[in-house]
Design a protein around this motif. Structure first.
Motif, PDB file in Angstrom:
ATOM      1  N   TYR A  91       0.756  -1.313  -0.094  1.00 50.74           N
ATOM      2  CA  TYR A  91       0.081  -0.036  -0.051  1.00 50.74           C
ATOM      3  C   TYR A  91       1.088   0.971  -0.035  1.00 50.74           C
ATOM      4  CZ  TYR A  91      -4.451  -2.714   0.774  1.00 50.74           C
ATOM      5  OH  TYR A  91      -5.344  -3.567   0.817  1.00 50.74           O
ATOM      6  N   GLU A  92       1.972   1.172   0.940  1.00 51.81           N
ATOM      7  CA  GLU A  92       3.011   2.443   0.717  1.00 51.81           C
ATOM      8  C   GLU A  92       3.472   2.580  -0.456  1.00 51.81           C
ATOM      9  OE1 GLU A  92       7.120   3.579   2.979  1.00 51.81           O
ATOM     10  OE2 GLU A  92       6.103   1.930   3.566  1.00 51.81           O
ATOM     11  N   SER A 148       2.693   6.019  -2.651  1.00 49.57           N
ATOM     12  CA  SER A 148       3.927   6.861  -2.466  1.00 49.57           C
ATOM     13  C   SER A 148       4.250   7.011  -3.958  1.00 49.57           C
ATOM     14  CB  SER A 148       4.968   6.404  -1.695  1.00 49.57           C
ATOM     15  OG  SER A 148       5.588   5.250  -2.158  1.00 49.57           O
ATOM     16  N   ARG A 149       4.054   6.186  -5.034  1.00 48.45           N
ATOM     17  CA  ARG A 149       4.391   6.251  -6.240  1.00 48.45           C
ATOM     18  C   ARG A 149       3.902   7.588  -6.709  1.00 48.45           C
ATOM     19  NH1 ARG A 149       3.274   7.163 -11.035  1.00 48.45           N
ATOM     20  NH2 ARG A 149       0.998   7.306 -10.262  1.00 48.45           N
ATOM     21  N   ARG A 150       4.573   8.508  -7.601  1.00 47.67           N
ATOM     22  CA  ARG A 150       3.811   9.505  -8.214  1.00 47.67           C
ATOM     23  C   ARG A 150       4.982   9.841  -9.177  1.00 47.67           C
ATOM     24  NH1 ARG A 150       6.667  13.770  -5.911  1.00 47.67           N
ATOM     25  NH2 ARG A 150       7.810  13.019  -3.779  1.00 47.67           N
ATOM     26  N   ALA A 151       4.599  10.830 -10.312  1.00 46.41           N
ATOM     27  CA  ALA A 151       5.320  11.070 -11.454  1.00 46.41           C
ATOM     28  C   ALA A 151       6.270  12.291 -11.109  1.00 46.41           C
ATOM     29  CB  ALA A 151       4.608  11.491 -12.634  1.00 46.41           C
ATOM     30  N   VAL A 152       7.572  11.791 -10.619  1.00 45.22           N
ATOM     31  CA  VAL A 152       8.471  12.810  -9.836  1.00 45.22           C
ATOM     32  C   VAL A 152       9.214  13.638 -11.199  1.00 45.22           C
ATOM     33  CG1 VAL A 152      10.623  13.073  -8.864  1.00 45.22           C
ATOM     34  CG2 VAL A 152       8.954  11.529  -8.014  1.00 45.22           C
ATOM     35  N   ALA A 179      10.218   0.171  -3.785  1.00 40.31           N
ATOM     36  CA  ALA A 179      10.656  -0.778  -2.746  1.00 40.31           C
ATOM     37  C   ALA A 179      12.170  -0.535  -2.825  1.00 40.31           C
ATOM     38  CB  ALA A 179      10.246  -2.198  -3.220  1.00 40.31           C
ATOM     39  N   GLU A 180      12.666   0.106  -4.000  1.00 43.74           N
ATOM     40  CA  GLU A 180      14.107   0.320  -3.771  1.00 43.74           C
ATOM     41  C   GLU A 180      14.866   1.868  -3.291  1.00 43.74           C
ATOM     42  OE1 GLU A 180      16.621  -1.812  -4.173  1.00 43.74           O
ATOM     43  OE2 GLU A 180      15.551  -3.668  -5.118  1.00 43.74           O
ATOM     44  N   GLY A 181      13.387   2.569  -2.782  1.00 39.56           N
ATOM     45  CA  GLY A 181      13.834   4.103  -2.658  1.00 39.56           C
ATOM     46  C   GLY A 181      13.855   4.875  -3.634  1.00 39.56           C
TER      47      GLY A 181
END
Length: 245
Positions: A20-21, A25-29, A175-177
């Motif tokens: 879920y995190e 937390s995924r977004r287009a940076v 997951a890898e930061g």
């Protein structure tokens, strides 16, 4: 993910985050540091992403990963095209329908207002918007980039498979930061990309994806999502039972 976890990642260890995190937390940076992404991390992510679902296990994605000199060369060539005001390449697919109907039109407009409004750019300032969009051709400073192709003989279901693959890649990067930014814009510079990658004949460039560590000094505005009731319909058992009676 906290600072300690990121420091651990820099030593080559794997960080496991809650699913879920990873999703939320995924977004287009659109701003990355120049900190290199270790090749073993990219290989680990893409090896795991191969388990993404696809109809009849076709696995219709073809991914090319650029770092170092090859990526610098692509950025250079793209920048030269931009500086020369070279027209975009003819599109091999339409990014969006020519006439978006509600609610999609309103969602797209809201995205533009949020993104450019956060940068202090008005809707009417087309030149400023173009300068901001030019960051695409530098991969927003990212030190790694993925370019995803699909065989031109494939149909809509296989394009959907590619989308699931790319989402899997992006979640594994979290997951890898790491962060990412999927970019359909690269399809408009597809010939420049092909000059560097030499992709196999018969492939269409779907998108690029910038990959790296976020530059947290840039700030961002998180785009919203539609309420659940706008996109999901729950059909409960009681309704089915009434039809069966």
């Amino acid at each position: 993910m906290n600072v300690t976890e990121l420091e651990t990642l820099s030593k080559g260890e794997v960080a496991i985050v809650d699913v879920y995190e990873a999703v939320t937390s995924r977004r287009a940076v659109r701003g990355f540091t120049d900190q290199p992404v270790p090749m073993e991390v990219l290989e680990r992510v893409l090896s795991a992403a191969a388990w993404a679902p696809s109809g009849s296990n076709l696995q219709p994605w073809h991914a090319y990963v650029l770092t170092g000199g090859p990526l610098a060369e692509l950025k250079k060539r793209a920048g030269e095209r931009l500086a020369a005001a070279d027209p975009w390449d003819e599109r091999e697919y339409e990014m969006y329908p020519s006439a978006l109907k509600p609610p999609y039109r309103e969602r797209r407009s809201a995205f533009g207002a949020q993104r450019y409004g956060a940068l202090g750019i008005s809707r009417e300032d087309w030149e400023a918007r173009q300068r901001t969009a030019a960051g695409n051709w530098d991969c927003f400073g990212a030190p790694a980039a993925l370019f995803c192709y699909i065989d031109r003989d494939m149909g809509p279901p296989q394009w959907a498979d590619v989308g699931m693959y790319l989402q899997t890649v992006m979640l594994l990067l979290r997951a890898e930061g790491l962060h990412s930014c999927p970019q359909m814009a690269w399809s408009m510079y597809r010939k420049t990309v092909a000059e560097v990658l030499s992709p196999s004949d018969g492939l269409i460039l779907f998108c690029g994806m910038s990959i790296g560590f976020e530059d947290v000094t840039g700030g961002y505005v998180r785009t919203g999502r539609a309420p659940l009731e706008e996109t999901v319909t729950f059909v409960e058992g009681s309704i089915l039972q009434s039809h069966a009676a």
